[in-house]
Design a protein around this motif. Sequence first.
Motif, PDB file in Angstrom:
ATOM      1  N   ARG A  63      37.453  43.398  42.774  1.00 43.09           N
ATOM      2  CA  ARG A  63      37.627  42.189  43.585  1.00 43.09           C
ATOM      3  C   ARG A  63      37.497  42.522  45.053  1.00 43.09           C
ATOM      4  NH1 ARG A  63      42.832  39.551  40.498  1.00 43.09           N
ATOM      5  NH2 ARG A  63      41.675  38.657  38.716  1.00 43.09           N
ATOM      6  N   GLU A  64      38.038  43.698  45.428  1.00 41.28           N
ATOM      7  CA  GLU A  64      37.961  44.112  46.833  1.00 41.28           C
ATOM      8  C   GLU A  64      36.523  44.321  47.234  1.00 41.28           C
ATOM      9  OE1 GLU A  64      39.653  47.672  49.743  1.00 41.28           O
ATOM     10  OE2 GLU A  64      40.321  47.505  47.654  1.00 41.28           O
ATOM     11  N   ARG A  65      35.707  44.908  46.408  1.00 43.07           N
ATOM     12  CA  ARG A  65      34.304  45.122  46.689  1.00 43.07           C
ATOM     13  C   ARG A  65      33.563  43.793  46.824  1.00 43.07           C
ATOM     14  NH1 ARG A  65      34.949  49.463  42.968  1.00 43.07           N
ATOM     15  NH2 ARG A  65      34.173  48.110  41.281  1.00 43.07           N
ATOM     16  N   GLU A  66      33.931  42.860  45.998  1.00 45.11           N
ATOM     17  CA  GLU A  66      33.244  41.560  46.003  1.00 45.11           C
ATOM     18  C   GLU A  66      33.530  40.787  47.268  1.00 45.11           C
ATOM     19  OE1 GLU A  66      34.610  39.705  42.467  1.00 45.11           O
ATOM     20  OE2 GLU A  66      33.222  40.797  41.151  1.00 45.11           O
ATOM     21  N   THR A  67      34.716  40.992  47.868  1.00 47.18           N
ATOM     22  CA  THR A  67      35.077  40.238  49.077  1.00 47.18           C
ATOM     23  C   THR A  67      34.475  40.840  50.334  1.00 47.18           C
ATOM     24  OG1 THR A  67      37.112  41.513  49.224  1.00 47.18           O
ATOM     25  CG2 THR A  67      37.202  39.391  48.064  1.00 47.18           C
ATOM     26  N   ARG A  68      33.931  42.001  50.270  1.00 47.08           N
ATOM     27  CA  ARG A  68      33.359  42.643  51.442  1.00 47.08           C
ATOM     28  C   ARG A  68      32.006  42.045  51.794  1.00 47.08           C
ATOM     29  NH1 ARG A  68      34.638  49.046  50.315  1.00 47.08           N
ATOM     30  NH2 ARG A  68      36.892  48.862  50.574  1.00 47.08           N
TER      31      ARG A  68
END
Length: 289
Positions: A284-289
């Motif tokens: 999820r963190e990667r997707e929000t970047r």
Amino acid sequence: METVSETSRKRMTGAERREQLIQIGRTLFAEKGFDGTSVEEIAASAKVSKPVVYEHFGGKEGIYAVVIDREMQRLLSLVTQALSASHALVKLERAALALLQYIEESSEGFRILVRDSHAASGTGTFASLISDIASQVEDVLADEFKERGYDPDLAPMYAQMLVGMTALTGQWWLDVRKPRREDVAAHLVNLSWHGLTGLDPAPALTPGSRGLVLAPVPEARTARPSERESKELEKARERKLKKQEKLRREQEKQRERELKGQQKALREQEKQREREQRELARQRERETR
């Protein structure tokens, strides 16, 4: 009025059931030996459940102990009567006859004595029985040795020789049954009394021993077991309790192992969920970047 079927269904008394189990056990032990006989077979032959056998004897060991005790007492009773004769030669004749009579009348019992004498029963062995008889014979020989100028200290050894020879002959005669009992006794005494160099070519018993039939001391069969039987029964029950306690401990250990396994599996599942959650959070963190 009671019908025949109702009468036949009457339950045995405790003493009757006990005696029935002893007799069934005696037959099975003679046929199959101690190790070859199971509580299941004894119970099935008596048409009772296994708990009934355990209730009366604690297991087959208890029955075996009673059977052995009765057979040893019967044989010792016959030999003791035989050795009450006055003349040494007659004593030897009657002692040989006593053993052969026992074998003839109690073949099952003799097979049990010589076949097993199982240590699990806590009872004496056939060798110890032979020693008991030899101890009585050695007194007879010691007196004879003194009268003839021989060393009486050698009597115990000669007693073992005589009784051992007679016992082994009895084991052989158990199956062949030829020649007849009195003839076997006559030849046994011929060898023990005259020796190989002085054998009588046509041995015969003295008139007082011919046709002799000894009567064993009657067994006291009461509703309550004898003191010795009670001790053996108590030992059998103790063995049963120890087996049950051992089984209980093993089951407890098995439950502990299973519980630990379940707890370990739960921990592994929890770790797996934590790994999955961390991986999901990173994704999820990667997707929000």
